[in-house]
Motif scaffolding. Structure first.
Motif, short mmCIF file in Angstrom:
data_model
loop_
_atom_site.label_atom_id
_atom_site.label_comp_id
_atom_site.label_asym_id
_atom_site.label_seq_id
_atom_site.Cartn_x
_atom_site.Cartn_y
_atom_site.Cartn_z
N SER A 22 -16.15 29.93 -72.50
CA SER A 22 -15.87 31.14 -71.70
C SER A 22 -15.53 32.32 -72.61
O SER A 22 -16.02 33.44 -72.41
CB SER A 22 -14.68 30.92 -70.77
N GLU A 161 -24.72 37.48 -60.01
CA GLU A 161 -24.54 36.34 -60.92
C GLU A 161 -25.62 36.42 -62.01
O GLU A 161 -26.80 36.57 -61.70
CB GLU A 161 -24.67 35.03 -60.13
N GLY A 207 -16.04 29.40 -66.29
CA GLY A 207 -16.73 28.15 -65.97
C GLY A 207 -17.25 28.12 -64.53
O GLY A 207 -16.73 28.78 -63.63
N GLN A 208 -18.26 27.30 -64.36
CA GLN A 208 -18.92 27.11 -63.07
C GLN A 208 -17.95 26.64 -61.99
O GLN A 208 -18.17 26.87 -60.80
CB GLN A 208 -20.02 26.06 -63.31
N ASP A 209 -16.87 25.99 -62.38
CA ASP A 209 -15.91 25.47 -61.39
C ASP A 209 -15.28 26.60 -60.59
O ASP A 209 -14.83 26.37 -59.46
CB ASP A 209 -14.82 24.61 -62.06
N ARG A 211 -16.87 29.32 -59.66
CA ARG A 211 -17.86 30.04 -58.86
C ARG A 211 -17.59 29.87 -57.36
O ARG A 211 -17.75 30.79 -56.57
CB ARG A 211 -19.26 29.53 -59.21
N HIS A 233 -21.10 32.64 -64.59
CA HIS A 233 -20.43 31.33 -64.60
C HIS A 233 -21.26 30.38 -65.45
O HIS A 233 -22.43 30.16 -65.16
CB HIS A 233 -20.29 30.80 -63.16
N HIS A 234 -20.63 29.85 -66.51
CA HIS A 234 -21.39 28.98 -67.40
C HIS A 234 -21.22 27.52 -66.98
O HIS A 234 -20.22 27.15 -66.36
CB HIS A 234 -20.97 29.19 -68.87
N PRO A 235 -22.18 26.66 -67.34
CA PRO A 235 -22.06 25.25 -67.00
C PRO A 235 -20.79 24.66 -67.62
O PRO A 235 -20.35 25.14 -68.68
CB PRO A 235 -23.29 24.60 -67.64
#
Ligand code: GLU
Length: 281
Positions: A22, A161, A207-209, A211, A233-235
Motif C-alpha cells: 500500500s 477505481e 488493500g482490496q479488503d 474496497r 485497491h491492490h490485491p
C-alpha cells in the motif's frame, strides 16, 4: 490538479508486506505525478494502538526509502474534528444509538432469517424514550448510521477505481454501519473520510479488503460535502498456503525480513512478483 496520496496504517503491530504494498503504491503514484505522499497514523483505537508501533512504522518506512511531505498526522490529535463531523451528521437525523453487544449481534445474525451479514437492526426501532433512559443510566452505546435514509439524501453514488473506471457504490448493501464506537466518539469510516478530505488526498491506495467498505466512505463524503478521491485497491498478499497476511504473521513483517537480510529493492521485487507492478496505476 496535483496528485496527493497517503499511507494510513494503524499502529497495532509491525508492518508486513501487505502494508509495504500500500505504502509503495501510494509513494510511486505521487512520485510519477510529481505530487505529494503523506503519512497518517490511524490511532483512534486506544486499546489496540501502541506508540512503540508508530515509531516502528516510521522506522520501517524510512528504511524502505519512503519520504512523506510534512508532519505525520496522528488521528488521536484530531478527535474534536471528528466530533464536529459527527455533529453535522447528527443534525441530519441520520443516527440511532445501538446498545447491542457483539454477542447479541452474533446471536441475532445466526438466527433463522438473520444472516445476510449486515447488522440485524435490533436497535433501529427502539422506542426513543427507552433509548434516552438507557443513555441516562450510563449504558454503553454506539451510533449507527441509518444508511437507507442517508442514501435517499445523496442519490446514486460512484467512485473511480484504478484499472476499472467508474464503479457504482451501494452503501445500503452494508447496512447500518457504526460511525461512533462505544469506546470512542468516532470510527474508522468517519476518521478516514474526514482525514482524506482534510489532507487533500486525491488517490487512496490500499488493500482490496477495504474496497467493500468504500461505498460507505463515498456516502459520507457526499453527506458532508467532501470530495471523493480516486481509489486503487491492490490485491492482498497471501502466505504460502494462500491465507492473507496479518499482523500476527511475524515472518512477513518488514522488520523480520530486514533482520534476515532483505533489502528495500528486494521487498519491491517480492511484492511486484506477487501482485504485479506496484509502480503502475
Ligand atoms: N488504517 C487502516 C488499516 O491499517 C487503513 C486505512 C485506509 O487505508 O483507508 O487497515
Amino acid at each position: 490538479m496535483s496528485i496527493v496520496t497517503r499511507f494510513a496504517p494503524s499502529p497495532t503491530g509491525y508492518l508486513h508486506l501487505g502494508h509495504a504494498a500500500s505504502a509503495l503504491t501510494g509513494f510511486a503514484a505521487a512520485r510519477a505525478g510529481q505530487g505529494d505522499f503523506l503519512l497518517r497514523i490511524e490511532d483512534i483505537d486506544a486499546g489496540r494502538c501502541r506508540p512503540a508501533f508508530t515509531e516502528a512504522i516510521i522506522e520501517d518506512l524510512t528504511w524502505l526509502g519512503l519520504v512523506w511531505r510534512g508532519e505525520v498526522r496522528r488521528q488521536s490529535d484530531h478527535l474534536a474534528d471528528y466530533a464536529a463531523a459527527l455533529d453535522r451528521l447528527a443534525a441530519m437525523d441520520l443516527f440511532y444509538p445501538c446498545f447491542c453487544t457483539r454477542a447479541e449481534i452474533a446471536a441475532a445474525m445466526s438466527a433463522p432469517h438473520g444472516g445476510d451479514g449486515r447488522y440485524p437492526g435490533t436497535c433501529r426501532t427502539l422506542d426513543p424514550a427507552i433509548a434516552t433512559a438507557r443513555i441516562a443510566q450510563g449504558d454503553a452505546y454506539a451510533l449507527r448510521l441509518r444508511t437507507d435514509r442517508a442514501v435517499r439524501r445523496t442519490g446514486a453514488l460512484r467512485f473511480h477505481e484504478a484499472g476499472e473506471g467508474w464503479i457504482s457504490a451501494d452503501p445500503a448493501a452494508l447496512g447500518d454501519v457504526v460511525l461512533a464506537r462505544k469506546d470512542a466518539l468516532c470510527s474508522y469510516h468517519l476518521c478516514v473520510t474526514h482525514d482524506d478530505a482534510a489532507q487533500g488526498v486525491t488517490l487512496v491506495t490500499r488493500g482490496q479488503d477495504l474496497r467493500a467498505v468504500t461505498p460507505i466512505h463515498v456516502l459520507l463524503q457526499h453527506l458532508l460535502g467532501w470530495p471523493t478521491p480516486a481509489y486503487a485497491h491492490h490485491p492482498l498478499l497471501t502466505d504460502h498456503s494462500g491465507r492473507r497476511l496479518a499482523k500476527r504473521d511475524r515472518a512477513a513483517t518488514l522488520r523480520e525480513m530486514r533482520q534476515a537480510g532483505a533489502t528495500p529493492a528486494g521487498i519491491v521485487k517480492i511484492i511486484s512478483c506477487r501482485i504485479g507492478d506496484i509502480t503502475s496505476l
